[in-house]
Design a protein around this motif. Structure first.
Motif, PDB file in Angstrom:
ATOM      1  N   LEU A 130       0.960  -1.286  -0.172  1.00 25.27           N
ATOM      2  CA  LEU A 130      -0.096  -0.045  -0.191  1.00 25.27           C
ATOM      3  C   LEU A 130       0.949   1.216  -0.065  1.00 25.27           C
ATOM      4  O   LEU A 130       1.820   1.327   0.744  1.00 25.27           O
ATOM      5  N   VAL A 131       0.625   2.345  -0.841  1.00 24.34           N
ATOM      6  CA  VAL A 131       1.426   3.710  -1.173  1.00 24.34           C
ATOM      7  C   VAL A 131       0.303   4.659  -0.876  1.00 24.34           C
ATOM      8  O   VAL A 131      -0.568   4.802  -1.930  1.00 24.34           O
ATOM      9  N   GLU A 132       0.301   5.458   0.311  1.00 28.14           N
ATOM     10  CA  GLU A 132      -0.674   6.523   0.302  1.00 28.14           C
ATOM     11  C   GLU A 132      -0.087   7.866  -0.161  1.00 28.14           C
ATOM     12  O   GLU A 132       1.011   7.970  -0.051  1.00 28.14           O
ATOM     13  N   SER A 133      -0.831   8.548  -0.362  1.00 28.84           N
ATOM     14  CA  SER A 133      -0.347  10.133  -1.194  1.00 28.84           C
ATOM     15  C   SER A 133      -1.687  10.886  -0.960  1.00 28.84           C
ATOM     16  O   SER A 133      -2.764  10.669  -1.041  1.00 28.84           O
ATOM     17  N   GLY A 134      -1.178  12.311  -1.213  1.00 31.08           N
ATOM     18  CA  GLY A 134      -1.980  13.330  -1.204  1.00 31.08           C
ATOM     19  C   GLY A 134      -2.349  14.175  -0.166  1.00 31.08           C
ATOM     20  O   GLY A 134      -3.301  15.053  -0.203  1.00 31.08           O
ATOM     21  N   GLY A 135      -1.739  13.872   0.885  1.00 30.94           N
ATOM     22  CA  GLY A 135      -1.567  14.668   2.026  1.00 30.94           C
ATOM     23  C   GLY A 135      -0.899  16.108   1.863  1.00 30.94           C
ATOM     24  O   GLY A 135      -0.484  16.310   0.829  1.00 30.94           O
ATOM     25  N   GLY A 136      -1.218  16.865   3.186  1.00 29.63           N
ATOM     26  CA  GLY A 136      -0.516  18.269   2.890  1.00 29.63           C
ATOM     27  C   GLY A 136      -1.070  19.161   4.115  1.00 29.63           C
ATOM     28  O   GLY A 136      -1.862  18.710   4.901  1.00 29.63           O
ATOM     29  N   LEU A 137      -0.745  20.459   4.071  1.00 33.63           N
ATOM     30  CA  LEU A 137      -1.243  21.381   4.650  1.00 33.63           C
ATOM     31  C   LEU A 137      -2.499  21.898   4.272  1.00 33.63           C
ATOM     32  O   LEU A 137      -2.248  22.801   3.073  1.00 33.63           O
ATOM     33  N   VAL A 138      -3.365  22.319   4.864  1.00 37.74           N
ATOM     34  CA  VAL A 138      -4.698  23.007   4.492  1.00 37.74           C
ATOM     35  C   VAL A 138      -5.155  23.759   5.580  1.00 37.74           C
ATOM     36  O   VAL A 138      -5.280  23.363   6.612  1.00 37.74           O
ATOM     37  N   GLN A 139      -5.917  24.824   5.289  1.00 37.78           N
ATOM     38  CA  GLN A 139      -6.541  25.503   6.239  1.00 37.78           C
ATOM     39  C   GLN A 139      -7.803  25.134   6.644  1.00 37.78           C
ATOM     40  O   GLN A 139      -8.504  24.364   6.031  1.00 37.78           O
ATOM     41  N   PRO A 140      -8.207  25.354   7.871  1.00 40.34           N
ATOM     42  CA  PRO A 140      -9.541  24.779   8.378  1.00 40.34           C
ATOM     43  C   PRO A 140     -10.919  25.245   7.105  1.00 40.34           C
ATOM     44  O   PRO A 140     -10.706  26.404   6.866  1.00 40.34           O
ATOM     45  N   GLY A 141     -11.626  24.199   7.063  1.00 46.86           N
ATOM     46  CA  GLY A 141     -12.749  24.183   5.982  1.00 46.86           C
ATOM     47  C   GLY A 141     -12.107  24.037   4.390  1.00 46.86           C
ATOM     48  O   GLY A 141     -13.025  23.827   3.721  1.00 46.86           O
ATOM     49  N   GLY A 142     -10.951  23.723   4.437  1.00 46.63           N
ATOM     50  CA  GLY A 142     -10.445  23.342   3.161  1.00 46.63           C
ATOM     51  C   GLY A 142     -10.655  21.691   3.059  1.00 46.63           C
ATOM     52  O   GLY A 142     -11.223  21.189   3.549  1.00 46.63           O
ATOM     53  N   SER A 143      -9.980  21.480   1.578  1.00 48.86           N
ATOM     54  CA  SER A 143     -10.227  19.977   1.246  1.00 48.86           C
ATOM     55  C   SER A 143      -8.960  19.478   0.839  1.00 48.86           C
ATOM     56  O   SER A 143      -8.133  20.168   0.432  1.00 48.86           O
ATOM     57  N   LEU A 144      -8.930  17.972   0.915  1.00 49.03           N
ATOM     58  CA  LEU A 144      -7.752  17.354   0.408  1.00 49.03           C
ATOM     59  C   LEU A 144      -8.352  15.919  -0.242  1.00 49.03           C
ATOM     60  O   LEU A 144      -9.592  15.653   0.498  1.00 49.03           O
ATOM     61  N   ASP A 158      -8.629  16.828  12.579  1.00 47.49           N
ATOM     62  CA  ASP A 158      -8.433  16.190  11.380  1.00 47.49           C
ATOM     63  C   ASP A 158      -6.999  15.699  11.352  1.00 47.49           C
ATOM     64  O   ASP A 158      -6.605  14.805  10.638  1.00 47.49           O
ATOM     65  N   THR A 159      -6.042  16.649  11.996  1.00 50.36           N
ATOM     66  CA  THR A 159      -4.723  16.531  11.729  1.00 50.36           C
ATOM     67  C   THR A 159      -4.174  15.191  12.101  1.00 50.36           C
ATOM     68  O   THR A 159      -4.373  14.852  13.179  1.00 50.36           O
ATOM     69  N   ALA A 160      -3.467  14.472  11.573  1.00 50.01           N
ATOM     70  CA  ALA A 160      -3.275  12.965  11.497  1.00 50.01           C
ATOM     71  C   ALA A 160      -1.935  12.592  10.432  1.00 50.01           C
ATOM     72  O   ALA A 160      -2.354  13.100   9.276  1.00 50.01           O
ATOM     73  N   VAL A 161      -1.524  11.393  10.620  1.00 47.44           N
ATOM     74  CA  VAL A 161      -1.068  10.640   9.647  1.00 47.44           C
ATOM     75  C   VAL A 161      -2.055   9.678   8.911  1.00 47.44           C
ATOM     76  O   VAL A 161      -2.807   8.981   9.811  1.00 47.44           O
ATOM     77  N   TYR A 162      -2.524   9.697   7.906  1.00 48.15           N
ATOM     78  CA  TYR A 162      -3.664   8.924   7.443  1.00 48.15           C
ATOM     79  C   TYR A 162      -3.212   7.679   6.589  1.00 48.15           C
ATOM     80  O   TYR A 162      -1.899   7.802   5.941  1.00 48.15           O
TER      81      TYR A 162
END
Length: 114
Positions: A4-18, A89-93
């Motif tokens: 399994l290889v996860e991707s797409g995380g990052g820094l986002v402001q509250p209310g934002g989307s990823l 929601d901040t965490a490693v996913y």
């Protein structure tokens, strides 16, 4: 063995989307129930969302209405669309089977902060 290889995380402001992606090796991906999990440093990893092999989904209460799990069996990929993100929601996913019987990937960091 499925990898399994996860991707797409990052820094986002509250209310934002990823949108997170999890690419899985192995042609038997389609038979697995798949889940997204998350872990905050110093806390136990927790289940976030699951999609079973027939496409039905379920979510932990804190993300219902904000997160959407989906899968593309042709691409051996499972996704997590996260909207209206909150600092908690901040965490490693991570993704894994459901139950989590596969080897964990490296995860992808999601940070929600202004």
């Amino acid at each position: 063995q499925v990898q399994l290889v996860e991707s797409g995380g990052g820094l986002v402001q509250p209310g934002g989307s990823l949108r997170l992606s999890c690419a899985a090796s192995g042609s038997i991906f389609s038979i697995y129930h798949m889940g997204w999990y998350r872990q905050v440093l110093g806390k136990e990893r927790e289940w976030v969302a699951v999609i079973i092999s027939d496409g039905r989904t379920n979510y932990r209460d804190s993300v219902k209405g904000r997160f959407t799990i989906s899968r593309d069996n042709a691409k051996n990929t499972v996704y997590l669309q996260m909207n209206s993100l909150k600092p908690e929601d901040t965490a490693v996913y991570y993704c894994n089977g459901f139950p989590a019987t596969l080897t964990w990937g490296q995860g992808t960091q999601v940070t929600v902060s202004s």
